[in-house]
Design an enzyme around this catalytic site. Structure first.
Site, short mmCIF file in Angstrom:
data_model
loop_
_atom_site.label_atom_id
_atom_site.label_comp_id
_atom_site.label_asym_id
_atom_site.label_seq_id
_atom_site.Cartn_x
_atom_site.Cartn_y
_atom_site.Cartn_z
N GLU A 1 0.83 -1.20 0.00
CA GLU A 1 0.00 0.00 0.00
C GLU A 1 0.87 1.25 0.00
O GLU A 1 0.58 2.23 -0.71
CB GLU A 1 -0.92 -0.02 1.21
CG GLU A 1 -1.98 -1.11 1.11
CD GLU A 1 -2.92 -1.16 2.29
OE1 GLU A 1 -4.15 -1.09 2.07
OE2 GLU A 1 -2.44 -1.25 3.43
N GLU B 1 -4.01 -10.18 3.69
CA GLU B 1 -5.10 -9.84 4.59
C GLU B 1 -6.25 -10.86 4.53
O GLU B 1 -6.86 -11.20 5.55
CB GLU B 1 -5.63 -8.43 4.27
CG GLU B 1 -4.70 -7.30 4.68
CD GLU B 1 -3.61 -7.00 3.66
OE1 GLU B 1 -2.89 -6.01 3.84
OE2 GLU B 1 -3.48 -7.76 2.67
#
Length: 258
Positions: free
Chosen positions: A115, A135
């Site tokens: 990210e 995730e």
């Protein structure tokens, strides 16, 4: 060097008008804790005035293995929302700040590390780099901007594959997919060379690329064309642009060559 504005997990080195900012938690594979994310926000919100480009590097063998899971405490829904929005705010300071950022990717570029990398303007990957969004395997969902930025780089279908299956892309696969602009042996050396070229650009051009180009790309065509025309007029009307064009016409500037 250290700065009173930065936590000890970030190290700053100034090389003339280039800043090298390093993630500095090698014992944690540079996992991102809140202090580090807030330090990134502080730095990119007010970079040193003389800095014209930033190289985002990391100490050790890994860029970043993502969120520091030791900080993943029990949060209610609203606290989780605020935490995610803090990451959004910090990474937007990088992406929409005043200085172009070249990220050096090596080792783990995972979860929150990807990210962060996706918010940089240029990404240079070394052979050791690997990419993942784990995730989904941990019962989580991305929260640092990946669902907005990563599909723009590789497409939503490839991101879905990474999240649903836990797929890991190596440096070559990530480069082919669009996660890096350059795949090189020495990332820092290459990134510094790119940063020096960027720093040599007109400040107005760099501003236009960072601030206008993303908004034009997201606008409908009619608005985009108008914004482009306005930005082109501002840039072309500057004294620096006129001097650079005159140098080219008088053969004092180099031509584009392969």
């Amino acid at each position: 060097m250290t700065s009173p504005l930065l936590p000890p997990t970030l190290r700053l080195e100034l090389r003339d008008d280039i800043a090298v900012l390093r993630l500095a938690r090698p014992e944690k594979r540079n996992a991102l804790d809140d202090a580090t994310v807030l330090g990134l926000e502080a730095f990119f919100g007010a970079p040193p005035p003389a800095v014209k480009a930033v190289v985002l590097d990391a100490v050790g063998d890994h860029f970043s293995a993502g969120l520091d899971l030791s900080e993943l405490t029990e949060r209610d829904a609203f606290e989780g929302l605020e935490h995610s929005m803090m990451w959004h705010r910090a990474f937007e300071r990088l992406e929409r700040g005043r200085v172009p950022v070249v990220a050096v990717l090596k080792g783990a570029v995972v979860g929150g590390g990807l990210e962060l990398a996706a918010a940089a303007h240029i990404r240079v990957a070394e052979p050791s780099a690997f990419y993942a969004l784990p995730e989904g395997q941990r019962g989580l969902f991305v929260g640092g901007g990946a669902s907005v930025r990563v599909p723009r780089l590789i497409g939503a279908h490839r991101m879905a594959d990474m999240m649903l299956t836990g797929r890991v892309l190596d440096a070559d696969e990530g480069h082919a997919a669009g996660l890096s602009h350059y795949r090189v042996e020495n990332g820092l050396e290459h990134a510094l060379g790119l940063a020096r070229k960027i720093a040599g650009n007109s400040p107005i051009t760099n501003f236009a690329v960072l601030q206008a180009l993303p908004r034009i790309a997201e606008a409908n065509p009619n608005e985009g064309y108008l914004m482009e025309a306005l930005m082109a007029a501002v840039a072309g009307g500057s004294a620096e642009a006129k001097e650079r064009m005159q140098a080219f016409l008088e053969k004092r500037a180099g031509k584009v060559v392969p």
